[in-house]
Design an enzyme around this catalytic site. Structure first.
Site, mmCIF file in Angstrom:
data_model
loop_
_atom_site.group_PDB
_atom_site.id
_atom_site.type_symbol
_atom_site.label_atom_id
_atom_site.label_comp_id
_atom_site.label_asym_id
_atom_site.label_seq_id
_atom_site.Cartn_x
_atom_site.Cartn_y
_atom_site.Cartn_z
ATOM 1 C CG ASP A 133 50.319 76.771 18.681
ATOM 2 O OD1 ASP A 133 49.689 75.703 18.543
ATOM 3 O OD2 ASP A 133 50.367 77.396 19.757
ATOM 4 C CG ASN A 178 53.795 67.970 19.065
ATOM 5 O OD1 ASN A 178 54.328 68.691 18.228
ATOM 6 N ND2 ASN A 178 53.042 68.475 20.039
HETATM 7 C C1 FPP Z 1 50.443 72.822 16.488
HETATM 8 O O1 FPP Z 1 49.080 73.236 16.439
HETATM 9 C C2 FPP Z 1 50.754 72.192 15.236
HETATM 10 C C3 FPP Z 1 51.285 70.956 15.101
HETATM 11 C C4 FPP Z 1 51.643 70.095 16.236
HETATM 12 C C5 FPP Z 1 51.530 70.399 13.765
HETATM 13 C C6 FPP Z 1 52.161 71.326 12.786
HETATM 14 C C7 FPP Z 1 51.986 70.769 11.444
HETATM 15 C C8 FPP Z 1 51.657 71.453 10.356
HETATM 16 C C9 FPP Z 1 51.514 72.926 10.329
HETATM 17 C C10 FPP Z 1 51.381 70.708 9.114
HETATM 18 C C11 FPP Z 1 52.304 71.079 8.029
HETATM 19 C C12 FPP Z 1 53.693 70.729 8.281
HETATM 20 C C13 FPP Z 1 54.461 70.075 7.393
HETATM 21 C C14 FPP Z 1 55.906 69.908 7.670
HETATM 22 C C15 FPP Z 1 53.927 69.526 6.162
HETATM 23 P P1 FPP Z 1 48.052 72.558 17.414
HETATM 24 O O2 FPP Z 1 47.524 71.337 16.740
HETATM 25 O O3 FPP Z 1 48.697 72.331 18.725
HETATM 26 O O4 FPP Z 1 46.937 73.644 17.508
HETATM 27 P P2 FPP Z 1 46.065 73.982 18.812
HETATM 28 O O5 FPP Z 1 47.010 74.533 19.826
HETATM 29 O O6 FPP Z 1 45.114 75.007 18.302
HETATM 30 O O7 FPP Z 1 45.393 72.718 19.232
#
Ligand code: FPP
Length: 255
Positions: free
Chosen positions: A28, A76
């Protein structure tokens, strides 16, 4: 090597007798990482993929048997279409790029979530990577995509009910063990440690059943900044915990 990448001092402190069998990570903070740099959220996800690479590498180095990472939840899909599309492409790219390395490092790819709800290209890339790494024995890397703990339990209950209707399962014999066998993690060890970066203090529907006794570790570090040192710091913190599994400390100390 930059100072932040050095970790021999932490490696030396690991107690081999207290190694977790399974670490799970809620990746996250990608969006906030990007925002802080005036970059699009997608840049945060790209940097998040790099953090995942580092984490897989260090977990393999410490001979962790199972690593599970939460990449995309059943909720998501509600994100802007462009971001969802980017993430799906990133997953495909990651899977294509990492298979050779996974084979060299003897890592098997596992999947948690509802594959049927994924775009065919993502499903295809997952199936291909899983088939290509199926014989690897040193570590299992579970990627959770279109995963939700409640959704996983719902799917399991449906399968158990269908088996019961056919006479294959006797309701009175439904046990915790049997329920576990119908989950996406069937026959895998439960997570001993769940790590959540980015300062949020929630489990967010991740491994609800399996994480019943997991130790939780939270850090302010945003996922794209998460280093091998951060993983080892979490591991050492875990090794300092007293795990009681519902018993008293006196009972545990006697064992
Ligand atoms: C949550 O952070 C993250 C995600 C929904 C995506 C996770 C994906 C990756 C780490 C990319 C790599 C993964 C693979 C399998 C290649 P957020 O976007 O909600 O962050 P925020 O809370 O700061 O907005």
């Amino acid at each position: 090597m930059a100072l932040s990448e050095q970790y021999q001092d932490l490696l030396a402190q690991i107690d081999p007798a207290k190694m977790p069998r399974h670490i799970a990570v809620i990746m996250d903070g990608n969006g906030r990482w990007a925002k802080a740099r005036n970059l699009p959220r997608t840049a945060g996800h790209k940097a998040g993929a790099e953090a995942l690479r580092r984490t897989v590498e260090i977990c393999r180095e410490i001979e962790l048997p199972v690593l599970s990472v939460y990449a995309f939840s059943t909720e998501n899909w509600l994100r802007p279409l462009e971001e969802v599309r980017f993430l799906m492409r990133l997953f495909i790219e990651y899977l294509h790029n990492e298979v050779a390395l996974m084979n060299r490092q003897q890592i098997r790819l596992g999947f948690l979530g509802d594959k049927d709800g994924l775009p065919p290209a993502v499903r295809g890339a997952l199936d291909e990577a899983q088939a290509a790494t199926a014989a690897n024995k040193r570590m299992l890397l579970n990627i959770a995509v279109n995963y939700g703990g409640r959704d996983e339990l719902t799917r399991a209950v449906r399968k158990i009910a269908a088996a019961a209707a056919q006479g294959g399962v006797v309701p009175a014999e439904i046990s915790e063990q049997l329920i576990g066998d119908y989950l996406d993690t069937a026959h895998e060890a439960d997570p001993d440690l769940i790590i959540r970066p980015s300062g949020e203090l929630r489990i967010s529907n991740f491994l609800l059943w399996q994480g019943a006794y997991a130790e939780l570790y939270f850090t302010q570090t945003l996922w794209p900044d998460f280093t091998k040192r951060d993983l080892l710091t979490a591991l050492l913190d875990y090794q300092g915990r007293r795990r009681r599994f519902g018993q008293t400390q006196e009972q545990i100390s006697k064992d």
